[in-house]
Design an enzyme around this catalytic site. Structure first.
Site, PDB file in Angstrom:
ATOM      1  N   LYS A  20      29.394  48.231  55.132  1.00  0.00           N
ATOM      2  CA  LYS A  20      29.175  48.623  54.454  1.00  0.00           C
ATOM      3  C   LYS A  20      28.065  47.723  53.028  1.00  0.00           C
ATOM      4  O   LYS A  20      26.617  48.104  53.117  1.00  0.00           O
ATOM      5  CB  LYS A  20      28.983  50.304  54.333  1.00  0.00           C
ATOM      6  CG  LYS A  20      28.205  51.424  54.448  1.00  0.00           C
ATOM      7  CD  LYS A  20      28.470  52.522  53.847  1.00  0.00           C
ATOM      8  CE  LYS A  20      26.743  53.553  54.374  1.00  0.00           C
ATOM      9  NZ  LYS A  20      26.636  53.768  52.659  1.00  0.00           N
ATOM     10  N   HIS A  45      33.901  52.626  53.294  1.00  0.00           N
ATOM     11  CA  HIS A  45      34.057  51.334  52.194  1.00  0.00           C
ATOM     12  C   HIS A  45      34.610  51.106  51.458  1.00  0.00           C
ATOM     13  O   HIS A  45      35.509  50.528  51.181  1.00  0.00           O
ATOM     14  CB  HIS A  45      32.192  50.696  52.168  1.00  0.00           C
ATOM     15  CG  HIS A  45      31.296  51.574  51.947  1.00  0.00           C
ATOM     16  ND1 HIS A  45      30.692  51.062  50.318  1.00  0.00           N
ATOM     17  CD2 HIS A  45      31.399  52.716  51.793  1.00  0.00           C
ATOM     18  CE1 HIS A  45      29.968  51.869  50.688  1.00  0.00           C
ATOM     19  NE2 HIS A  45      30.228  53.169  50.807  1.00  0.00           N
ATOM     20  N   ARG A  46      34.201  52.239  50.314  1.00  0.00           N
ATOM     21  CA  ARG A  46      34.959  52.959  49.054  1.00  0.00           C
ATOM     22  C   ARG A  46      36.192  53.639  48.380  1.00  0.00           C
ATOM     23  O   ARG A  46      37.416  53.151  48.608  1.00  0.00           O
ATOM     24  CB  ARG A  46      33.885  53.545  48.255  1.00  0.00           C
ATOM     25  CG  ARG A  46      32.582  53.532  47.988  1.00  0.00           C
ATOM     26  CD  ARG A  46      31.708  53.606  46.884  1.00  0.00           C
ATOM     27  NE  ARG A  46      30.457  53.058  46.563  1.00  0.00           N
ATOM     28  CZ  ARG A  46      29.962  52.213  46.642  1.00  0.00           C
ATOM     29  NH1 ARG A  46      31.174  51.500  45.984  1.00  0.00           N
ATOM     30  NH2 ARG A  46      28.957  52.446  47.158  1.00  0.00           N
ATOM     31  N   ASP A  62      23.613  48.337  55.710  1.00  0.00           N
ATOM     32  CA  ASP A  62      22.892  49.375  54.570  1.00  0.00           C
ATOM     33  C   ASP A  62      22.299  48.522  54.465  1.00  0.00           C
ATOM     34  O   ASP A  62      20.684  49.116  54.964  1.00  0.00           O
ATOM     35  CB  ASP A  62      23.551  49.624  53.442  1.00  0.00           C
ATOM     36  CG  ASP A  62      24.423  50.921  53.786  1.00  0.00           C
ATOM     37  OD1 ASP A  62      24.977  51.537  54.961  1.00  0.00           O
ATOM     38  OD2 ASP A  62      24.894  51.443  52.334  1.00  0.00           O
ATOM     39  N   ASP A  88      29.894  56.935  42.992  1.00  0.00           N
ATOM     40  CA  ASP A  88      30.479  55.985  43.046  1.00  0.00           C
ATOM     41  C   ASP A  88      32.084  55.078  43.122  1.00  0.00           C
ATOM     42  O   ASP A  88      32.772  54.869  43.586  1.00  0.00           O
ATOM     43  CB  ASP A  88      29.468  54.977  43.759  1.00  0.00           C
ATOM     44  CG  ASP A  88      28.191  55.682  44.963  1.00  0.00           C
ATOM     45  OD1 ASP A  88      28.378  56.365  45.367  1.00  0.00           O
ATOM     46  OD2 ASP A  88      27.665  54.683  45.166  1.00  0.00           O
ATOM     47  N   ASN A 122      24.584  54.410  58.910  1.00  0.00           N
ATOM     48  CA  ASN A 122      25.341  55.816  57.449  1.00  0.00           C
ATOM     49  C   ASN A 122      24.524  55.419  56.506  1.00  0.00           C
ATOM     50  O   ASN A 122      25.482  55.685  55.443  1.00  0.00           O
ATOM     51  CB  ASN A 122      26.837  56.018  57.716  1.00  0.00           C
ATOM     52  CG  ASN A 122      26.997  57.079  57.192  1.00  0.00           C
ATOM     53  OD1 ASN A 122      26.259  58.054  56.488  1.00  0.00           O
ATOM     54  ND2 ASN A 122      28.104  57.081  56.691  1.00  0.00           N
ATOM     55  N   SER A 147      21.521  49.977  46.090  1.00  0.00           N
ATOM     56  CA  SER A 147      20.938  50.268  45.357  1.00  0.00           C
ATOM     57  C   SER A 147      19.262  49.835  45.153  1.00  0.00           C
ATOM     58  O   SER A 147      18.380  50.263  45.605  1.00  0.00           O
ATOM     59  CB  SER A 147      20.661  51.393  44.418  1.00  0.00           C
ATOM     60  OG  SER A 147      22.338  52.602  44.690  1.00  0.00           O
ATOM     61  N   ARG A 158      35.347  62.721  50.615  1.00  0.00           N
ATOM     62  CA  ARG A 158      35.837  61.731  50.004  1.00  0.00           C
ATOM     63  C   ARG A 158      36.868  62.928  48.788  1.00  0.00           C
ATOM     64  O   ARG A 158      37.572  62.315  48.052  1.00  0.00           O
ATOM     65  CB  ARG A 158      34.816  61.116  48.859  1.00  0.00           C
ATOM     66  CG  ARG A 158      34.499  59.910  49.185  1.00  0.00           C
ATOM     67  CD  ARG A 158      33.206  59.007  48.649  1.00  0.00           C
ATOM     68  NE  ARG A 158      32.665  57.623  49.677  1.00  0.00           N
ATOM     69  CZ  ARG A 158      31.779  57.300  48.955  1.00  0.00           C
ATOM     70  NH1 ARG A 158      31.235  57.738  47.678  1.00  0.00           N
ATOM     71  NH2 ARG A 158      31.141  56.085  49.742  1.00  0.00           N
ATOM     72  N   LYS A 209      29.757  61.894  50.907  1.00  0.00           N
ATOM     73  CA  LYS A 209      29.181  60.958  51.224  1.00  0.00           C
ATOM     74  C   LYS A 209      29.813  60.493  52.727  1.00  0.00           C
ATOM     75  O   LYS A 209      29.617  61.272  53.523  1.00  0.00           O
ATOM     76  CB  LYS A 209      29.251  60.527  50.290  1.00  0.00           C
ATOM     77  CG  LYS A 209      28.742  61.280  48.807  1.00  0.00           C
ATOM     78  CD  LYS A 209      28.949  60.287  47.396  1.00  0.00           C
ATOM     79  CE  LYS A 209      28.100  61.135  46.578  1.00  0.00           C
ATOM     80  NZ  LYS A 209      26.416  60.355  46.019  1.00  0.00           N
ATOM     81  N   GLU A 210      30.222  59.565  52.328  1.00  0.00           N
ATOM     82  CA  GLU A 210      30.772  58.788  53.815  1.00  0.00           C
ATOM     83  C   GLU A 210      31.235  59.626  54.921  1.00  0.00           C
ATOM     84  O   GLU A 210      31.754  59.208  55.991  1.00  0.00           O
ATOM     85  CB  GLU A 210      31.138  57.239  53.134  1.00  0.00           C
ATOM     86  CG  GLU A 210      30.164  55.879  53.303  1.00  0.00           C
ATOM     87  CD  GLU A 210      29.842  56.448  52.275  1.00  0.00           C
ATOM     88  OE1 GLU A 210      29.055  57.065  51.427  1.00  0.00           O
ATOM     89  OE2 GLU A 210      28.690  55.203  52.342  1.00  0.00           O
TER      90      GLU A 210
END
Ligand SMILES: O=C(O)C1=C[C@@H](OP(=O)(O)O)[C@@H](O)[C@H](O)C1
Ligand SMILES: C=C(OP(=O)(O)O)C(=O)O
Length: 428
Positions: free
Chosen positions: A412, A386-387, A49, A314, A94, A23, A345, A341-342
């Site tokens: 990412k 990724h998470r 990113d 996150d 993304n 961020s 989730r 989100k990605e």
């Protein structure tokens, strides 16, 4: 498809220096571009990113140098908006922190810019931001579906005035609008409609804007006033904190793994709201110690919690897998935006947690997880998120271990996550 099998680990002890915050990295790169003067970014994150932001800036003619390990960047600011004499198409993968702020920033100057991304990016909303920019005179056209990328900007600058923005889906829209407001032709007043989600990310934005010399009057996160005629001025050097969301996996490992894990580069003084993950872990019974720029998690008996997690969207995913090691159910609420989100989730988390034996209730904006007596081995699908990959690595602390499908998706935000995790697991 690549798979990674994580053998059971019973205990971890060690220290992990956390890579730079996604961020902060992407915000600082954009503000350094718009600023006058040269900015050196120290501890920049090297991940997909950030690469998308850097390659967009490079295509646009922004001049910067990167160290061999890509964590030190010196960028020459433009001292104002981007003016382009030919049309550009920029692919942003993304990366929400590239797509949303660039969409706003590119309206400030002149030129034609088309912003595209991965297929999932075409399903992630941007309409509330575009609506707000249009109120200030921006000409933005959707190329496929209304409200979603890809889109084309015909830039002629932004007027000042009062602008309303909906903050109920993503704080990144407000972040993007705030960052461009000082370079509009007149003063800008931003009125936030709806409940502002992921609010602590606005503090990261305001903190960086202040570092680059811009004053914002913040009236309870509902109204922001940005006076005209404030250009960004480079502070010279920006030190990027370690990524608080990335730290969450190692802190959870310490709490579950029965040893002691220290993360460095992020601590009590961090501007990132996701450090509050450590408080959520403490509420589950973990023993947490805070330093100015470190956090230590020590193992202890964990119990389930019932918590509104809107402020840590996150890192909250890490609580969902830590919940497998706690006594009693864990309920996480006010997390509707997990769905945009990605991947979705909430759905992905429910599906994969059930595979390891958890009982899961998935609602519109909450998830409730009742841990199994003993998790079972599963092949975890990661949905190019990724998470998902990183938080399910915690299953290595169960007797059954875990198999992660497509572990490379951590690129990412954390390309060498599994290497770091393995180093920690073998350090004891
Ligand atoms: O501003 C930011 O840097 C971010 C804001 C959050 O998104 P939303 O505001 O869309 O929840 C967060 O999930 C994302 O990873 C990064
Ligand atoms: C939601 C995330 O990313 P983005 O910045 O693309 O929104 C994330 O990193 O969890």
């Amino acid at each position: 498809m690549e798979q990674l099998r994580l053998e059971p680990v019973s205990r971890v002890n060690g220290e992990v220096n956390i890579p730079g915050s996604k961020s902060i990295s992407n915000r600082a790169l954009l503000l350094a571009t718009l600023a006058s003067g040269e900015t050196t970014l120290v501890n920049l994150l090297d991940s997909d990113d950030i690469r998308h932001m850097l390659s967009a800036l490079k295509s646009l003619g922004v001049s910067f140098t990167l160290s061999d390990d890509k964590t030190l960047c010196t960028l020459t600011g433009l001292g104002g908006p981007i003016h382009a004499s030919k049309a550009f198409e920029l692919f942003l993968g993304n990366a929400g922190t590239a797509m949303r702020p660039l969409c706003a920033a590119l309206t400030l100057g002149t030129g034609e810019f088309t912003l595209t991304g991965e297929p999932r990016m075409e399903e992630r909303p941007i309409g509330d931001l575009v609506d707000a920019l249009r109120q200030l005179g921006a000409d933005i056209r959707y190329l496929k579906n209304d409200g979603f990328p890809p889109l084309t900007i015909n830039a002629t600058g932004l007027a000042g005035g009062v602008v309303e923005i909906d903050g109920s889906l993503s704080s990144q829209f407000l972040t993007a609008l705030l960052m461009v407001a000082p370079l509009a032709k007149g003063a800008v007043t931003i009125a936030v409609k709806g409940e502002l989600v992921s609010k602590p990310y606005i503090d990261i934005t305001l903190d960086l804007m202040a570092k680059f010399g811009v004053k914002v009057v913040n009236d309870k996160y509902q109204r922001f006033e940005i006076a005209a005629g404030q250009g960004y001025v480079s502070p010279g050097k920006v030190l990027v904190e370690g990524d608080a969301s990335s730290a969450s996996y190692f802190l959870a490992a310490g709490a579950i793994g029965g040893g002691e894990v220290k993360v460095t580069g992020v601590g009590r003084l961090a501007v990132q709201g996701d450090v509050k993950f450590a408080d959520a872990l403490a509420a589950m019974g973990a023993d947490i110690e805070w330093g100015d720029d470190y956090i230590i998690a020590r193992g202890s008996k964990l119990h389930g919690i019932d918590m509104d997690m809107n402020h840590i969207p996150d890192a909250a995913m890490t609580i969902a897998t830590a919940a497998l090691f706690a006594e009693g159910p864990t309920r996480m609420s006010n997390i509707y935006n997990w769905r945009i989100k990605e991947t979705d989730r909430l759905a992905a988390m429910a599906t994969e947690l059930r595979k390891v034996g958890a009982e899961v209730e998935e609602g519109h904006d909450y998830i409730q997880i009742t841990p199994p007596a003993k998790p079972v081995h599963a092949e975890i699908d990661t949905y190019n998120d990724h998470r998902m990959a990183m938080c399910f690595s915690l299953l290595a602390f169960a007797d059954c271990g875990v198999t992660i499908n497509d572990p490379g998706c951590t690129s990412k935000t954390f390309p060498d996550y599994f290497k770091r995790f393995a180093n920690l697991a073998s350090a004891d």
